[in-house]
Design a protein around this motif. Structure first.
Motif, PDB file in Angstrom:
ATOM      1  N   THR A  71      40.570   9.016 -31.642  1.00  0.00           N
ATOM      2  CA  THR A  71      39.966   7.356 -32.103  1.00  0.00           C
ATOM      3  C   THR A  71      39.000   7.227 -32.779  1.00  0.00           C
ATOM      4  OG1 THR A  71      38.282   7.526 -30.291  1.00  0.00           O
ATOM      5  CG2 THR A  71      40.594   7.007 -29.066  1.00  0.00           C
ATOM      6  N   ILE A  72      39.222   5.682 -33.067  1.00  0.00           N
ATOM      7  CA  ILE A  72      38.155   6.303 -34.524  1.00  0.00           C
ATOM      8  C   ILE A  72      36.992   5.934 -33.578  1.00  0.00           C
ATOM      9  CG2 ILE A  72      37.073   3.863 -35.520  1.00  0.00           C
ATOM     10  CD1 ILE A  72      39.573   2.718 -35.368  1.00  0.00           C
ATOM     11  N   SER A  73      36.311   5.724 -32.532  1.00  0.00           N
ATOM     12  CA  SER A  73      35.502   5.884 -32.516  1.00  0.00           C
ATOM     13  C   SER A  73      34.320   7.115 -32.225  1.00  0.00           C
ATOM     14  CB  SER A  73      34.674   5.077 -30.722  1.00  0.00           C
ATOM     15  OG  SER A  73      35.717   5.477 -29.927  1.00  0.00           O
ATOM     16  N   GLY A  74      35.825   8.170 -32.118  1.00  0.00           N
ATOM     17  CA  GLY A  74      35.356   9.199 -31.707  1.00  0.00           C
ATOM     18  C   GLY A  74      35.067  10.288 -33.566  1.00  0.00           C
ATOM     19  N   LYS A 119      35.347  18.397 -33.694  1.00  0.00           N
ATOM     20  CA  LYS A 119      34.617  17.995 -33.044  1.00  0.00           C
ATOM     21  C   LYS A 119      34.011  19.010 -31.396  1.00  0.00           C
ATOM     22  CE  LYS A 119      34.413  14.223 -29.617  1.00  0.00           C
ATOM     23  NZ  LYS A 119      35.582  13.014 -29.172  1.00  0.00           N
ATOM     24  N   TRP A 124      30.764   9.973 -43.121  1.00  0.00           N
ATOM     25  CA  TRP A 124      31.351   8.677 -41.910  1.00  0.00           C
ATOM     26  C   TRP A 124      30.395   8.003 -41.945  1.00  0.00           C
ATOM     27  CZ3 TRP A 124      35.746   7.196 -42.080  1.00  0.00           C
ATOM     28  CH2 TRP A 124      36.550   5.562 -41.124  1.00  0.00           C
ATOM     29  N   ASN A 125      30.898   7.224 -41.914  1.00  0.00           N
ATOM     30  CA  ASN A 125      29.810   5.887 -41.143  1.00  0.00           C
ATOM     31  C   ASN A 125      28.064   6.258 -41.147  1.00  0.00           C
ATOM     32  OD1 ASN A 125      31.149   3.814 -40.119  1.00  0.00           O
ATOM     33  ND2 ASN A 125      31.440   4.899 -38.463  1.00  0.00           N
ATOM     34  N   ASP A 147      32.226   9.042 -34.855  1.00  0.00           N
ATOM     35  CA  ASP A 147      31.405   9.253 -34.790  1.00  0.00           C
ATOM     36  C   ASP A 147      30.588  10.362 -34.176  1.00  0.00           C
ATOM     37  OD1 ASP A 147      31.189   7.207 -36.341  1.00  0.00           O
ATOM     38  OD2 ASP A 147      31.311   5.571 -34.420  1.00  0.00           O
ATOM     39  N   GLU A 148      31.522  11.182 -34.018  1.00  0.00           N
ATOM     40  CA  GLU A 148      31.111  12.491 -33.315  1.00  0.00           C
ATOM     41  C   GLU A 148      31.703  13.658 -33.998  1.00  0.00           C
ATOM     42  OE1 GLU A 148      32.438  12.195 -28.870  1.00  0.00           O
ATOM     43  OE2 GLU A 148      31.985  10.509 -28.421  1.00  0.00           O
ATOM     44  N   GLN A 178      43.825   1.795 -31.469  1.00  0.00           N
ATOM     45  CA  GLN A 178      42.828   2.131 -32.798  1.00  0.00           C
ATOM     46  C   GLN A 178      42.913   3.701 -32.624  1.00  0.00           C
ATOM     47  OE1 GLN A 178      40.184  -0.145 -33.554  1.00  0.00           O
ATOM     48  NE2 GLN A 178      42.145  -0.780 -33.776  1.00  0.00           N
ATOM     49  N   GLN A 179      43.457   4.967 -33.003  1.00  0.00           N
ATOM     50  CA  GLN A 179      43.817   5.778 -32.399  1.00  0.00           C
ATOM     51  C   GLN A 179      44.527   6.703 -34.307  1.00  0.00           C
ATOM     52  OE1 GLN A 179      47.002   6.515 -29.961  1.00  0.00           O
ATOM     53  NE2 GLN A 179      45.894   6.755 -28.277  1.00  0.00           N
TER      54      GLN A 179
END
Length: 259
Positions: A218-221, A184, A242-243, A223-224, A170-171
């Motif tokens: 990462t995918i979750s990263g 970020k 994004w999102n 969002d930040e 998931q990177q």
């Protein structure tokens, strides 16, 4: 316009033909560089040559002695309208006809098209999974473009401008046609080459001149992140959102203005 270089003689299409029995044609062995010829010079020419030399060394291909950025610029100066900017693709084909381990001479093709800067803002809202075996040799701009073709077609089905390739952990690796950068917490980051991303010349330029750090993203990263943008030799494209989160393009604008 398209040219082929055979035995150090440049021929214009359609007279030039690639032999069908060479490894570059039969097995897709080779690499390519897409460059911008702007104001009579190849942008980031030294970085393009550095990557090309590394790739042909790994692929055991022998470039013609005459092949330098200076030679290519001189050739282009004699061939194109210097009042217009051009997109140049140099393709290197493995010239061997068997599987010996000695370096084989290269066949070169040079394609010339008008250069149009990429869109400033794009929509990227899809992820494309990549299996480990497919990105093991990703650093080279190989003639095997199947993975990226699939990703481009996937983006079209999703009705977005591009997709982000992700590995089994998931990177983020890259997009279908560009390297990925994020901002970020004020820090400029890009995935390391170990993920299998292309060793982009614009990527290297940004790392050297704008202090980008290579870190796993990462995918979750995502969002930040305050900013996400894509880079390749043709330019910089900012991801619009994004999102559902509107993204800035401050760092992307800074880099664009430096080119």
């Amino acid at each position: 316009m398209q040219y082929y270089l055979f035995d150090q003689h440049l021929e214009r299409m359609p007279e030039a033909m690639l032999p069908l029995n060479i490894r570059g044609v039969r097995f897709g062995e080779g690499c390519f560089e897409t460059m911008c010829f702007v104001n009579g010079k190849i942008r980031l020419g030294a970085l393009h040559l550095k990557r090309l030399q590394h790739s042909v060394s790994e692929l055991e291909i022998q470039l013609p002695v005459l092949f330098t950025i200076q030679w290519l610029q001189q050739l282009l100066t004699q061939s194109v309208d210097l009042y217009q900017n051009w997109r140049i693709r140099v393709t290197i084909y493995h010239g061997g006809i068997d599987f010996n381990i000695n370096p084989s001479p290269a066949y070169l093709s040079i394609e010339i098209q008008p250069y149009h800067p990429p869109k400033k803002e794009i929509i990227v809202s899809a992820l494309y999974p990549v299996q480990p075996a497919l990105y093991a040799y990703g650093a080279h701009k190989s003639l095997n473009y199947q993975l990226y073709t699939y990703a481009i077609q996937y983006a079209a089905r999703k009705e977005v401008d591009d997709v982000l390739l992700v590995n089994h952990q998931q990177q983020i690796i890259e997009s279908s046609i560009a390297n990925v950068f994020v901002v970020k917490k004020g820090e400029l980051l890009t995935p390391p080459l170990i993920t299998g991303c292309i060793a982009g010349v614009m990527r290297e330029n940004i790392i050297m001149n704008f202090g980008a750090d290579e870190q796993m993203i990462t995918i979750s990263g995502l969002d930040e992140c305050e900013e996400i943008f894509l880079s390749n030799a043709l330019g910089i494209r900012s991801v619009k959102e994004w999102n559902g989160k509107k993204l800035a393009q401050t760092k992307a604008d800074e880099i664009r203005n430096s080119l």
